[in-house]
Scaffold this motif. Structure first.
Motif, PDB file in Angstrom:
ATOM      1  N   ASP A 223      -5.255  -1.419  -5.198  1.00 42.78           N
ATOM      2  CA  ASP A 223      -4.779  -1.949  -3.921  1.00 42.78           C
ATOM      3  C   ASP A 223      -5.728  -3.035  -3.433  1.00 42.78           C
ATOM      4  N   GLU A 224      -5.374  -4.267  -3.650  1.00 43.33           N
ATOM      5  CA  GLU A 224      -6.193  -5.431  -3.295  1.00 43.33           C
ATOM      6  C   GLU A 224      -7.664  -5.243  -3.691  1.00 43.33           C
TER       7      GLU A 224
ATOM      8  N   THR B  95       0.833  -1.206   0.000  1.00 42.83           N
ATOM      9  CA  THR B  95       0.000   0.000   0.000  1.00 42.83           C
ATOM     10  C   THR B  95       0.867   1.255   0.000  1.00 42.83           C
TER      11      THR B  95
HETATM   12 MG   LIG Z   1      -2.076  -2.852   2.022  1.00 45.91          MG
END
Ligand SMILES: [Mg+2]
Ligand SMILES: Nc1ncnc2c1ncn2[C@@H]1O[C@H](COP(=O)(O)OP(=O)(O)O)[C@@H](O)[C@H]1O
Length: 225
Positions: A168-169, A47
Motif C-alpha cells: 500500500d503506497e 487501501t
Molecule cells: Mg490508501
C-alpha cells in the motif's frame, strides 16, 4: 498461468448512519506472477481493496478467491492461516515494532506461523540479505532510514514465503532516489515469481508494472497493460 486471485462483485460500504461506498462491485482476476499497480486519487478505494484481499476487513458483498479458496466465507482460524502463509503485506507507514530489531521484526511474523527459533533466525538473516540489509540485522527502526525501514517491511512480508504480496503506497514516504532503489528490490521479487499488487500515486512507479488498474469512486475506471 493460473489465476491466483479472483475477485467478483466486491463491495465495501463503511458506516451505518452515514454510508460511504468505498468499493462498488469490483471484478478482477490476477494471474500468478503478475505485477499490478493500483492507481487513482486519494479516497478511490485502493487501501480498502488491499485490506479486503489481505483478509484484514470483511466485505459488504462479493467474493475473494485466493488460490482456489474464498476467504470471505472462511472461519477465523482458517482465515488467519491463509493470511499468515499466503499473503504478505507492506504498508505505507512501515508498521515496524519500534522496540524490536530489524531481524526480530521479521522473526515475529514467522513466530505467528509457528516456525522454530532457529528457522526464524536463519530465514530473517537470509531475507535481510535479499533486501540489502545484512549489516542492519540488529538495528532498531529508529536507527534506519525510511528506505531501509521499508525494506525491512518487505522482508517481513516475504518471511512466510507468501506468493501474493500486497503493497500500500510503499514508496509514499520515500524520496525519489530511495523510491527508485526500493522499486529495484520489488521488481526483482516479481522476476523471482512473486505476484505483486501495489497501490501507488507515483506514475513512474506504476510504469514499471505489467498492468495498471485505475480506480475511481470505488470502481475500476480503466486497465492498461
Ligand atoms: Mg490508501
Ligand atoms: N474505516 C473507514 N470508515 C469509514 N469510511 C472509510 C474508512 N476507511 C476508508 N473510508 C472511506 O472509503 C473511501 C476509500 O478509502 P481508501 O480505501 O482509504 O482510499 P485510498 O486508499 O484510495 O485513498 C474513502 O471515501 C474513505 O473516506
Amino acid at each position: 498461468m493460473s489465476d491466483i486471485l479472483i475477485i467478483s462483485g466486491l463491495t465495501k460500504i463503511y458506516g451505518t448512519q452515514v454510508k460511504t461506498t468505498a468499493l462498488a462491485s469490483i471484478d478482477l482476476k490476477v494471474k500468478q506472477g503478475e505485477f499490478i499497480a493500483l492507481t487513482g486519487e486519494s479516497g478511490c478505494g485502493k487501501t480498502t481493496l488491499l485490506n479486503l484481499i489481505a483478509g484484514l476487513d470483511n466485505p459488504t458483498d462479493g467474493s475473494i478467491i485466493i488460490d482456489g479458496v474464498d476467504i470471505t466465507t472462511l472461519p477465523d482460524q482458517q482465515l488467519a492461516e491463509i493470511r499468515c502463509n499466503k499473503i504478505g503485506i507492506v504498508f505505507q507507514f512501515f508498521n515496524l515494532i519500534p522496540t524490536l530489531t530489524a531481524s526480530e521484526n521479521i522473526e515475529i511474523s514467522m513466530m505467528i506461523a509457528k516456525k522454530s527459533d532457529g528457522e526464524q533466525q536463519r530465514r530473517a538473516k537470509e531475507l535481510l540479505k535479499i533486501v540489502g540489509l545484512a549489516d542492519k540485522a540488529n538495528s532498531k527502526p529508529d536507527e534506519l532510514s525510511g528506505g531501509e525501514q521499508q525494506r525491512v517491511a518487505i522482508a517481513r512480508a516475504l518471511a512466510n514465503n507468501s506468493t501474493l504480496i500486497l503493497m500500500d503506497e510503499p514508496t509514499g514516504n520515500l524520496d525519489s532516489k530511495t523510491s527508485k532503489d526500493l522499486m529495484k528490490h520489488v521488481r526483482k521479487l516479481n522476476q523471482e515469481g512473486k505476484t505483486i499488487i501495489m497501490a501507488t500515486h507515483d506514475q513512474m512507479v506504476a510504469k514499471d508494472t505489467n498492468r495498471v488498474i485505475c480506480l475511481q469512486d470505488g470502481k475500476i475506471k480503466k486497465t492498461t497493460s
